[in-house]
Design a protein around this motif. Structure first.
Motif, mmCIF file in Angstrom:
data_model
loop_
_atom_site.group_PDB
_atom_site.id
_atom_site.type_symbol
_atom_site.label_atom_id
_atom_site.label_comp_id
_atom_site.label_asym_id
_atom_site.label_seq_id
_atom_site.Cartn_x
_atom_site.Cartn_y
_atom_site.Cartn_z
ATOM 1 N N GLY A 120 0.707 -1.324 0.155
ATOM 2 C CA GLY A 120 -0.215 0.093 0.245
ATOM 3 C C GLY A 120 0.945 1.101 0.201
ATOM 4 O O GLY A 120 0.378 2.374 -0.454
ATOM 5 N N HIS A 124 0.610 4.063 -3.050
ATOM 6 C CA HIS A 124 0.063 5.578 -2.878
ATOM 7 C C HIS A 124 1.192 6.189 -3.109
ATOM 8 O O HIS A 124 0.396 7.428 -4.506
ATOM 9 N N HIS A 128 -0.695 8.640 -7.159
ATOM 10 C CA HIS A 128 -1.690 9.864 -6.270
ATOM 11 C C HIS A 128 0.147 11.279 -7.659
ATOM 12 O O HIS A 128 1.062 11.133 -7.278
ATOM 13 N N SER A 248 0.435 14.615 1.191
ATOM 14 C CA SER A 248 0.198 15.000 0.283
ATOM 15 C C SER A 248 -1.247 16.304 0.685
ATOM 16 O O SER A 248 -2.089 15.207 1.438
ATOM 17 N N ASP A 254 -8.126 9.032 -8.360
ATOM 18 C CA ASP A 254 -7.666 7.898 -8.632
ATOM 19 C C ASP A 254 -7.172 8.398 -10.305
ATOM 20 O O ASP A 254 -8.456 8.211 -10.954
#
Length: 257
Positions: A120, A124, A128, A248, A254
């Motif tokens: 995960g 990310h 992103h 962020s 997404d």
């Protein structure tokens, strides 16, 4: 008793090299632990906390992590379970024991490179847009694209949700009323490539994502998948480590290109 595992054993377990070759890498000063060069054998490390790199590329010592490159066909939605019964990514992920998920998305009519993983934190950073990981596409578009149009894509076009500019763009081919355009960008906006090309008067007929950060589709066939190589994984993990302390403040959808 000394704490931790021997560094050469950890490198070998990660699949980077045999233990003997790992010892040579250490002796040659090509291995770092937490940013410091290790050039003497006997160093012990904690795989759960220490960050190891070989020749500047990060090493994944957690063998429970899985990383797969997929050349997604058109007609497949970027979901592990589609509530409407359309073909989805479960047909590619279900063959693994780990529970995998896709990094970002491609719309159903776009083919090309997707990453499936159970990491995960890495997902990310890759997905992103704030981290600036670029993606390169080849689009077959209607009409003859001119150099002036390519420059417009680089300079930026105005869309309904604000201006957008390609990081790179070039014309690959012009023939029989259509053109091939290569475009690179890091935006995560929905269907951004199609909308950009629509804005300059060249609707997309076919769209393929050829690269994602340091990963390249190469000769991987449509509908085929493979594990990332140690070098590919190292390049991805190096990006993730570089940005691990970055947050962020922006919230975007997404990517669905």
């Amino acid at each position: 008793m000394p704490q931790g595992e021997r560094l050469q054993k950890v490198i070998a377990a990660a699949g980077i090299a045999s233990r003997r070759v790992a010892e040579n890498l250490i002796a040659e000063g090509r291995v770092t632990v937490n940013g410091d060069v290790v050039d003497a054998l006997g160093r012990r490390v904690d795989p759960e906390h220490d960050e190891i790199a070989v020749d500047g590329l990060a090493v994944q010592v957690d063998t429970s992590r899985r990383y797969v490159m997929l050349n997604k066909p058109t007609g497949v939605v970027s979901s592990m379970h589609d509530e409407h019964g359309r073909p989805d990514l479960s047909q590619y992920a279900d063959r693994y024991d780990e529970r995998l998920f896709n990094v970002g998305r491609l719309d159903a009519e776009t083919s090309g490179l997707l990453v499936l993983t159970n990491d995960g934190a890495l997902a990310h950073v890759l997905a992103h847009p704030s981290f600036g990981v670029t993606k390169t596409y080849i689009a077959k578009v209607e009409g003859g694209v001119t150099p002036a149009t390519i420059q417009r894509l680089i300079d930026g076009v105005e869309l309904e949700d604000g201006p957008i500019a390609a990081d790179k763009a070039r014309l690959l081919e012009n023939a029989r009323g259509s053109s091939l355009v290569e475009i690179t960008l890091h935006s995560g906006r929905n269907r951004i490539v199609r909308r950009m090309l629509d804005a300059v008067g060249h609707p997309v007929e076919e769209l393929v994502r050829r690269s994602f950060g340091p990963l390249h589709l190469g000769t991987l066939g449509v509908g085929r998948q493979r594990a990332l190589t140690a070098q590919e994984l190292g390049a991805l993990l190096t990006i993730a480590r570089r940005h691990r302390n970055r947050g962020s403040d922006r919230v975007e959808r997404d990517p669905e290109d």
